[in-house]
Motif scaffolding. Structure first.
Motif, mmCIF file in Angstrom:
data_model
loop_
_atom_site.group_PDB
_atom_site.id
_atom_site.type_symbol
_atom_site.label_atom_id
_atom_site.label_comp_id
_atom_site.label_asym_id
_atom_site.label_seq_id
_atom_site.Cartn_x
_atom_site.Cartn_y
_atom_site.Cartn_z
ATOM 1 N N LYS A 131 0.830 -1.204 0.000
ATOM 2 C CA LYS A 131 0.000 0.000 0.000
ATOM 3 C C LYS A 131 0.868 1.259 0.000
ATOM 4 C CE LYS A 131 -3.039 2.688 3.006
ATOM 5 N NZ LYS A 131 -3.682 2.767 4.329
ATOM 6 N N GLY A 132 1.839 1.323 0.898
ATOM 7 C CA GLY A 132 2.683 2.501 1.007
ATOM 8 C C GLY A 132 3.484 2.760 -0.247
ATOM 9 N N ALA A 133 4.036 1.697 -0.836
ATOM 10 C CA ALA A 133 4.833 1.851 -2.048
ATOM 11 C C ALA A 133 3.982 2.343 -3.213
ATOM 12 C CB ALA A 133 5.494 0.513 -2.401
ATOM 13 N N THR A 134 2.749 1.831 -3.308
ATOM 14 C CA THR A 134 1.848 2.251 -4.379
ATOM 15 C C THR A 134 1.491 3.721 -4.257
ATOM 16 O OG1 THR A 134 0.917 0.025 -4.536
ATOM 17 C CG2 THR A 134 -0.381 1.827 -5.479
ATOM 18 N N ILE A 135 1.128 4.130 -3.053
ATOM 19 C CA ILE A 135 0.767 5.533 -2.822
ATOM 20 C C ILE A 135 1.956 6.445 -3.088
ATOM 21 C CG2 ILE A 135 0.064 7.201 -1.059
ATOM 22 C CD1 ILE A 135 -1.591 4.979 0.211
ATOM 23 N N PHE A 136 3.143 6.059 -2.612
ATOM 24 C CA PHE A 136 4.342 6.878 -2.805
ATOM 25 C C PHE A 136 4.666 7.024 -4.285
ATOM 26 C CE2 PHE A 136 8.814 7.845 -3.053
ATOM 27 C CZ PHE A 136 9.020 8.742 -2.006
ATOM 28 N N ALA A 137 4.599 5.907 -5.018
ATOM 29 C CA ALA A 137 4.929 5.942 -6.446
ATOM 30 C C ALA A 137 3.955 6.819 -7.222
ATOM 31 C CB ALA A 137 4.931 4.526 -7.006
ATOM 32 N N PHE A 138 2.666 6.706 -6.899
ATOM 33 C CA PHE A 138 1.683 7.505 -7.612
ATOM 34 C C PHE A 138 1.803 8.981 -7.238
ATOM 35 C CE2 PHE A 138 -3.064 7.990 -8.784
ATOM 36 C CZ PHE A 138 -2.710 8.342 -10.078
ATOM 37 N N GLY A 139 2.118 9.259 -5.970
ATOM 38 C CA GLY A 139 2.347 10.636 -5.557
ATOM 39 C C GLY A 139 3.521 11.247 -6.293
ATOM 40 N N ALA A 140 4.597 10.465 -6.465
ATOM 41 C CA ALA A 140 5.766 10.936 -7.205
ATOM 42 C C ALA A 140 5.414 11.213 -8.663
ATOM 43 C CB ALA A 140 6.887 9.905 -7.110
ATOM 44 N N TYR A 141 4.592 10.334 -9.242
ATOM 45 C CA TYR A 141 4.169 10.514 -10.631
ATOM 46 C C TYR A 141 3.412 11.825 -10.806
ATOM 47 C CZ TYR A 141 0.906 10.164 -14.535
ATOM 48 O OH TYR A 141 0.129 10.444 -15.642
ATOM 49 N N VAL A 142 2.452 12.081 -9.907
ATOM 50 C CA VAL A 142 1.651 13.308 -10.008
ATOM 51 C C VAL A 142 2.536 14.535 -9.814
ATOM 52 C CG1 VAL A 142 -0.221 14.651 -8.973
ATOM 53 C CG2 VAL A 142 -0.484 12.181 -9.291
ATOM 54 N N LEU A 143 3.458 14.472 -8.848
ATOM 55 C CA LEU A 143 4.323 15.615 -8.585
ATOM 56 C C LEU A 143 5.229 15.907 -9.782
ATOM 57 C CD1 LEU A 143 5.186 17.742 -6.529
ATOM 58 C CD2 LEU A 143 6.879 16.107 -5.661
ATOM 59 N N VAL A 144 5.836 14.868 -10.341
ATOM 60 C CA VAL A 144 6.738 15.057 -11.483
ATOM 61 C C VAL A 144 5.983 15.585 -12.697
ATOM 62 C CG1 VAL A 144 8.205 13.857 -13.155
ATOM 63 C CG2 VAL A 144 8.425 13.350 -10.720
ATOM 64 N N THR A 145 4.821 15.005 -12.998
ATOM 65 C CA THR A 145 4.055 15.476 -14.161
ATOM 66 C C THR A 145 3.546 16.903 -13.952
ATOM 67 O OG1 THR A 145 2.035 14.415 -13.281
ATOM 68 C CG2 THR A 145 3.361 13.158 -14.861
ATOM 69 N N SER A 146 3.282 17.280 -12.705
ATOM 70 C CA SER A 146 2.853 18.649 -12.422
ATOM 71 C C SER A 146 3.989 19.637 -12.676
ATOM 72 C CB SER A 146 2.378 18.770 -10.962
ATOM 73 O OG SER A 146 1.237 17.985 -10.728
ATOM 74 N N ILE A 147 5.192 19.237 -12.271
ATOM 75 C CA ILE A 147 6.351 20.102 -12.504
ATOM 76 C C ILE A 147 6.613 20.247 -14.001
ATOM 77 C CG2 ILE A 147 8.847 20.292 -12.201
ATOM 78 C CD1 ILE A 147 8.504 18.919 -9.483
ATOM 79 N N VAL A 148 6.508 19.143 -14.734
ATOM 80 C CA VAL A 148 6.699 19.186 -16.189
ATOM 81 C C VAL A 148 5.625 20.066 -16.834
ATOM 82 C CG1 VAL A 148 6.642 17.836 -18.319
ATOM 83 C CG2 VAL A 148 7.837 16.944 -16.303
ATOM 84 N N ALA A 149 4.386 19.921 -16.371
ATOM 85 C CA ALA A 149 3.286 20.724 -16.923
ATOM 86 C C ALA A 149 3.490 22.208 -16.649
ATOM 87 C CB ALA A 149 1.960 20.263 -16.331
ATOM 88 N N ALA A 150 4.122 22.531 -15.535
ATOM 89 C CA ALA A 150 4.363 23.934 -15.190
ATOM 90 C C ALA A 150 5.292 24.615 -16.185
ATOM 91 C CB ALA A 150 4.945 24.031 -13.778
ATOM 92 N N LEU A 151 6.080 23.818 -16.894
ATOM 93 C CA LEU A 151 6.998 24.378 -17.889
ATOM 94 C C LEU A 151 6.283 24.687 -19.195
ATOM 95 C CD1 LEU A 151 10.042 21.962 -17.306
ATOM 96 C CD2 LEU A 151 9.633 24.244 -16.313
ATOM 97 N N GLY A 152 5.071 24.185 -19.345
ATOM 98 C CA GLY A 152 4.298 24.446 -20.548
ATOM 99 C C GLY A 152 3.227 25.498 -20.303
#
Length: 216
Positions: A84-105
């Motif tokens: 459970k913890g690994a899944t939540i952490f991985a998905f949180g990282a995905y959302v954070l990284v894609t948000s940062i990438v989106a901020a550049l556009g």
């Protein structure tokens, strides 16, 4: 918002058939909303919706652990919590990284989709919270699930606020701000779960919990 407490760590809820029924309903609602919201989030370009889907995923894992391994030995509950913890952490990282990438556009998510899906999510979480309301004064297990659902409803309000912000400003920043906050909470929650589970796996005898009486 994602919970850092794991519902499988306290008393065995299986003694209460009504509690199990509520958990099954909550699990079905949260899985359905996770699938629907992640698809809508990707299609609309909304990182806030994707982050909110993280809440539904985390809660689904929380309910599944309660139903599936609550009566098992602590070591098995802790192993389930690691997943459970690994899944939540991985998905949180995905959302954070894609948000940062989106901020550049300069893309702008669809505010209408955000508002509609956010409102549906609020109704879903509100309904689950109402079902769990009678267990709010139960043991630590029951309280953790109730608090999770209540906090998730607050997260849904944040998504709706982001939709209004995107619609009013024509900018993606309200969406990204909410997504980054929720993703960060997901990372923190996942890390907390992994930390506690690893401690329990190393020293299981120090974390045994005596059975408690479930209120009727």
């Amino acid at each position: 918002m994602v919970c850092s407490s794991c519902a499988s760590e306290a008393t065995d809820p299986r003694a209460d058939k009504r509690w199990r029924t509520v958990l099954w309903i909550a699990l079905a609602v949260n899985l359905t909303m996770f699938l629907g919201e992640i698809v809508a989030g990707i299609a609309s370009g909304s990182r806030a919706l994707q982050a909110d889907a993280l809440d539904f995923l985390g809660d689904s894992a929380n309910y599944a652990i309660s139903l599936g391994v609550a009566g098992m030995a602590l070591r098995w509950r802790s192993r389930a919590a690691v997943v459970k913890g690994a899944t939540i952490f991985a998905f949180g990282a995905y959302v954070l990284v894609t948000s940062i990438v989106a901020a550049l556009g300069d893309g702008v998510p669809r505010a209408e989709t955000m508002g509609i899906v956010g409102a549906i999510a609020l109704v879903a979480n509100g309904g689950v919270a109402l079902m769990l309301y009678r267990y709010r004064s139960g043991d630590a297990n029951m309280r953790s699930v109730w608090i999770c659902s209540r906090n998730d409803a607050i997260g849904n309000l944040a998504v709706l606020a982001a939709a209004v912000g995107v619609f009013g400003t024509g900018s993606q920043w309200p969406d990204l701000a909410v997504a980054m906050v929720m993703a960060t909470l997901g990372l923190w929650g996942g890390a907390q779960i992994l930390r506690q589970a690893s401690i329990e796996l190393r020293n299981p005898a120090d974390h045994q919990v005596k059975p408690q009486t479930i209120p009727t």
